[in-house]
Design a protein around this motif. Structure first.
Motif, PDB file in Angstrom:
ATOM      1  N   SER A 139      -3.043  -1.904   7.125  1.00  0.00           N
ATOM      2  CA  SER A 139      -2.903  -1.231   5.824  1.00  0.00           C
ATOM      3  C   SER A 139      -3.998  -1.683   4.865  1.00  0.00           C
ATOM      4  O   SER A 139      -4.551  -0.884   4.107  1.00  0.00           O
ATOM      5  CB  SER A 139      -1.530  -1.524   5.210  1.00  0.00           C
ATOM      6  OG  SER A 139      -0.507  -1.238   6.128  1.00  0.00           O
ATOM      7  N   GLN A 167       0.782   3.895   1.142  1.00  0.00           N
ATOM      8  CA  GLN A 167       0.957   5.074   1.998  1.00  0.00           C
ATOM      9  C   GLN A 167       0.742   4.735   3.471  1.00  0.00           C
ATOM     10  O   GLN A 167       1.533   5.127   4.318  1.00  0.00           O
ATOM     11  CB  GLN A 167      -0.034   6.166   1.552  1.00  0.00           C
ATOM     12  CG  GLN A 167       0.299   7.567   2.036  1.00  0.00           C
ATOM     13  CD  GLN A 167       1.524   8.151   1.332  1.00  0.00           C
ATOM     14  OE1 GLN A 167       1.978   7.642   0.323  1.00  0.00           O
ATOM     15  NE2 GLN A 167       2.080   9.217   1.873  1.00  0.00           N
ATOM     16  N   VAL A 168      -0.342   3.986   3.770  1.00  0.00           N
ATOM     17  CA  VAL A 168      -0.642   3.626   5.171  1.00  0.00           C
ATOM     18  C   VAL A 168       0.486   2.746   5.724  1.00  0.00           C
ATOM     19  O   VAL A 168       0.960   2.945   6.843  1.00  0.00           O
ATOM     20  CB  VAL A 168      -2.020   2.898   5.275  1.00  0.00           C
ATOM     21  CG1 VAL A 168      -2.235   2.322   6.670  1.00  0.00           C
ATOM     22  CG2 VAL A 168      -3.161   3.854   4.928  1.00  0.00           C
ATOM     23  N   GLU A 212      11.281   8.289  -0.767  1.00  0.00           N
ATOM     24  CA  GLU A 212       9.866   7.914  -0.761  1.00  0.00           C
ATOM     25  C   GLU A 212       9.171   8.412  -2.018  1.00  0.00           C
ATOM     26  O   GLU A 212       9.255   9.596  -2.353  1.00  0.00           O
ATOM     27  CB  GLU A 212       9.180   8.482   0.488  1.00  0.00           C
ATOM     28  CG  GLU A 212       9.577   7.758   1.751  1.00  0.00           C
ATOM     29  CD  GLU A 212       8.820   8.254   2.986  1.00  0.00           C
ATOM     30  OE1 GLU A 212       7.949   9.131   2.837  1.00  0.00           O
ATOM     31  OE2 GLU A 212       9.114   7.757   4.075  1.00  0.00           O
ATOM     32  N   GLN A 237       3.603   2.635   4.736  1.00  0.00           N
ATOM     33  CA  GLN A 237       4.796   3.480   4.901  1.00  0.00           C
ATOM     34  C   GLN A 237       4.704   4.284   6.203  1.00  0.00           C
ATOM     35  O   GLN A 237       5.683   4.409   6.942  1.00  0.00           O
ATOM     36  CB  GLN A 237       4.857   4.439   3.705  1.00  0.00           C
ATOM     37  CG  GLN A 237       6.244   4.898   3.329  1.00  0.00           C
ATOM     38  CD  GLN A 237       6.176   5.736   2.057  1.00  0.00           C
ATOM     39  OE1 GLN A 237       5.608   6.813   2.033  1.00  0.00           O
ATOM     40  NE2 GLN A 237       6.751   5.234   0.976  1.00  0.00           N
ATOM     41  N   THR A 238       3.501   4.816   6.484  1.00  0.00           N
ATOM     42  CA  THR A 238       3.283   5.627   7.691  1.00  0.00           C
ATOM     43  C   THR A 238       3.390   4.764   8.947  1.00  0.00           C
ATOM     44  O   THR A 238       4.041   5.157   9.925  1.00  0.00           O
ATOM     45  CB  THR A 238       1.880   6.286   7.633  1.00  0.00           C
ATOM     46  OG1 THR A 238       1.756   6.961   6.382  1.00  0.00           O
ATOM     47  CG2 THR A 238       1.664   7.275   8.760  1.00  0.00           C
ATOM     48  N   LYS A 243       6.816   3.849  10.243  1.00  0.00           N
ATOM     49  CA  LYS A 243       7.589   4.925  10.909  1.00  0.00           C
ATOM     50  C   LYS A 243       7.251   4.991  12.398  1.00  0.00           C
ATOM     51  O   LYS A 243       7.910   5.686  13.152  1.00  0.00           O
ATOM     52  CB  LYS A 243       7.270   6.279  10.260  1.00  0.00           C
ATOM     53  CG  LYS A 243       7.864   6.412   8.863  1.00  0.00           C
ATOM     54  CD  LYS A 243       7.457   7.745   8.272  1.00  0.00           C
ATOM     55  CE  LYS A 243       7.921   7.858   6.829  1.00  0.00           C
ATOM     56  NZ  LYS A 243       7.174   8.892   6.115  1.00  0.00           N
TER      57      LYS A 243
END
Length: 309
Positions: A227, A206-207, A118, A209-210, A213
């Motif tokens: 996002s 970033q949002v 990442e 990617q989060t 998960k």
């Protein structure tokens, strides 16, 4: 914006031309859909604190985003809400294409080609700052013309318009004020666009990617919408003060410098002036980001090529 997610074994890549074309196209689609909110935002930002302007208690002419949209439509016709769309599209082709199209290559440049895992948030922010600043240096004249066209309200009968259209505005500014005038407000504009670009692209990255998960979420339209909203919110919180200064400097020649504009705005209108138009700004940037990223994620698929591992 991040790399390719999911359990694919094939490696995919997209050329810079493909990135630029899909980014420019997506930015233009978002611009067409949201420019009425942008026009309302510019009018609200340029509105000075009302001084008994003959309308009873001296209430400001424009109040709130929807109120401003309504006032413009009523006084000047619906078409006035799309004032500045031509330079707006010029701007998105250049600025949107460059800032979004260069983001992944510049991010790779900062972490190195062989980087695995990442990408740190700091590198995403740095890549966003870089591409935002570079892109607006090229696109500043389009921004200036767009703001000047949007700022012009209803004129008194017999009063000629300042510019007959966007091409006339470019040539008139060049003829009357010199070539350098097309780069008026470049300082706050570089600051604003570098900051907002970093906030948008890094937070989207970033949002997304989060979210990916979280069990049950995949790289689909819902993820892109959430996002995009996150990206718009961060961009407005961080970029609003520089955005107000930029609009005021471009729309009014009374300010000597960025600092002068900042000080005068603070002194005359108070600190909340820097968040003037926050709601229309979020309405504009939130919806702009959602539309742009949704379109971009689809448009990129046209240009993606599979390459052997």
């Amino acid at each position: 914006m991040g790399g390719d997610h999911g359990a694919t074994t094939k490696k995919t890549e997209i050329s810079f031309t493909g990135r630029f074309a899909s980014s420019a196209f997506s930015a233009c689609v978002a611009e067409i859909c949201t420019i009425p909110l942008d026009t309302a935002k510019v009018r609200l930002q340029l509105q000075k604190t009302a001084v008994g302007s003959g309308n009873g208690a001296g209430l400001p002419k424009y109040q709130g985003m929807l109120g401003t949209v309504g006032t413009i439509a009523r006084e000047e016709g619906m078409v006035a809400l799309w004032k500045g769309i031509i330079p707006g599209l010029h701007r998105q082709c250049l600025f949107g294409g460059l800032r979004i199209g260069l983001y992944e290559p510049v991010k790779t440049l900062y972490v190195g080609n062989d980087f695995v895992g990442e990408v740190p948030l700091s590198k995403k922010i740095l890549a966003g700052l870089t591409t935002g600043a570079l892109a607006i240096c090229v696109a500043n004249p389009t921004d200036l013309v767009k703001v000047r066209l949007q700022a012009e309200g209803k004129l008194a009968p017999g009063m000629p318009r300042r510019y007959s259209g966007s091409l006339n505005a470019y040539s008139t500014i060049f003829r009357q004020e010199g070539l350098g005038a097309l780069w008026t407000g470049l300082g706050p504009n570089v600051a604003r666009n570098a900051i907002i670009n970093a906030a948008e692209l890094a937070s989207y990255d970033q949002v997304k990617q989060t979210i990916l998960k979280i069990p049950g979420f995949s790289d689909n339209s819902l993820t892109h919408i959430l996002s995009g909203l996150g990206a718009g919110f961060f961009a407005v919180c961080i970029g609003s003060p520089v955005d107000v200064v930029k609009s005021r400097m471009m729309g009014d020649a009374a300010y000597k410098s960025t600092f002068d504009c900042f000080v005068k705005t603070l002194k005359n209108d108070g600190p909340f002036a820097f968040y003037k138009g926050f709601i229309p700004n979020f309405g504009r940037l939130g919806s702009w980001n959602v539309i742009m990223f949704l379109t971009l994620e689809q448009a990129k698929k046209i240009f993606v090529k599979e390459v052997p591992n």
